[in-house]
Write a protein that holds these residues in place. Structure first.
Motif, PDB file in Angstrom:
ATOM      1  N   PHE A  24      50.363 -29.116  36.533  1.00  0.00           N
ATOM      2  CA  PHE A  24      50.696 -28.482  38.040  1.00  0.00           C
ATOM      3  C   PHE A  24      50.507 -27.010  38.178  1.00  0.00           C
ATOM      4  N   ASN A  25      49.861 -26.138  37.094  1.00  0.00           N
ATOM      5  CA  ASN A  25      49.682 -25.008  37.160  1.00  0.00           C
ATOM      6  C   ASN A  25      49.223 -24.257  38.471  1.00  0.00           C
ATOM      7  N   GLY A  26      48.143 -24.739  38.978  1.00  0.00           N
ATOM      8  CA  GLY A  26      47.336 -24.182  40.217  1.00  0.00           C
ATOM      9  C   GLY A  26      47.824 -24.981  41.509  1.00  0.00           C
ATOM     10  N   SER A  41      46.636 -17.523  33.439  1.00  0.00           N
ATOM     11  CA  SER A  41      45.213 -17.497  33.000  1.00  0.00           C
ATOM     12  C   SER A  41      44.846 -18.370  31.942  1.00  0.00           C
ATOM     13  N   GLU A  42      43.677 -18.471  31.506  1.00  0.00           N
ATOM     14  CA  GLU A  42      43.330 -19.417  30.499  1.00  0.00           C
ATOM     15  C   GLU A  42      43.918 -18.919  29.130  1.00  0.00           C
ATOM     16  N   ASN A  43      44.036 -17.573  29.005  1.00  0.00           N
ATOM     17  CA  ASN A  43      44.577 -17.230  27.658  1.00  0.00           C
ATOM     18  C   ASN A  43      46.168 -17.552  27.625  1.00  0.00           C
ATOM     19  N   VAL A  44      46.662 -17.546  28.811  1.00  0.00           N
ATOM     20  CA  VAL A  44      48.283 -17.959  28.784  1.00  0.00           C
ATOM     21  C   VAL A  44      48.222 -19.432  28.530  1.00  0.00           C
ATOM     22  N   LEU A  45      47.494 -20.292  28.995  1.00  0.00           N
ATOM     23  CA  LEU A  45      47.784 -21.659  28.670  1.00  0.00           C
ATOM     24  C   LEU A  45      47.283 -21.942  27.573  1.00  0.00           C
ATOM     25  N   ILE A  46      46.260 -21.398  26.690  1.00  0.00           N
ATOM     26  CA  ILE A  46      45.842 -21.611  25.326  1.00  0.00           C
ATOM     27  C   ILE A  46      46.820 -21.272  24.521  1.00  0.00           C
TER      28      ILE A  46
END
Length: 121
Positions: free
Chosen positions: A77-79, A87-92
């Motif tokens: 449900f991030n977006g 950001s992608e870095n935070v999700l990774i």
């Protein structure tokens, strides 16, 4: 020091004549009673440890489940619903640390449930 030596010399260890068969059987009975009490104490401790390990396993399983549910909901449900826009870095990083935490907790649980004794090595 010499007074101590005199007192120690008065003690006779070789005086077996005062021992009777009743004394020996009484000593054996008392030894058996002590061994039985020690055995029952060991069994009681084992049962308490088992119960505690079972409770801790359930608690850690619940924590792992809640942790993973939170991570999955943040990712899914991030977006759309949560509007976090991570950001992608935070999700990774979130996925990596979650995986390490889950694996670490499971290793701790398994090491405590199945300990390796020094005799078995």
């Amino acid at each position: 020091m010499s007074a101590l030596n005199l007192n120690l010399n008065r003690i006779s260890i070789e005086n077996n004549s005062s021992l009777t068969p009743e004394d020996i059987s009484s000593a054996r009975l008392q030894n058996q009673i002590l061994e039985d009490r020690l055995g029952s104490a060991k069994v009681g401790r084992f049962l308490e440890d088992t119960k505690l390990r079972r409770h801790l396993t359930y608690i850690f399983a619940a924590i792992i489940f809640l942790w993973l549910a939170a991570v999955v909901s943040i990712l899914y449900f991030n977006g759309s619903v949560l509007h976090l826009n991570l950001s992608e870095n935070v999700l990774i990083t979130l996925l990596t640390t979650s995986s390490v935490n889950v694996i670490g907790m499971m290793l701790i649980i398994l090491k405590n449930l199945f300990p390796v004794h020094k005799d078995e090595e």
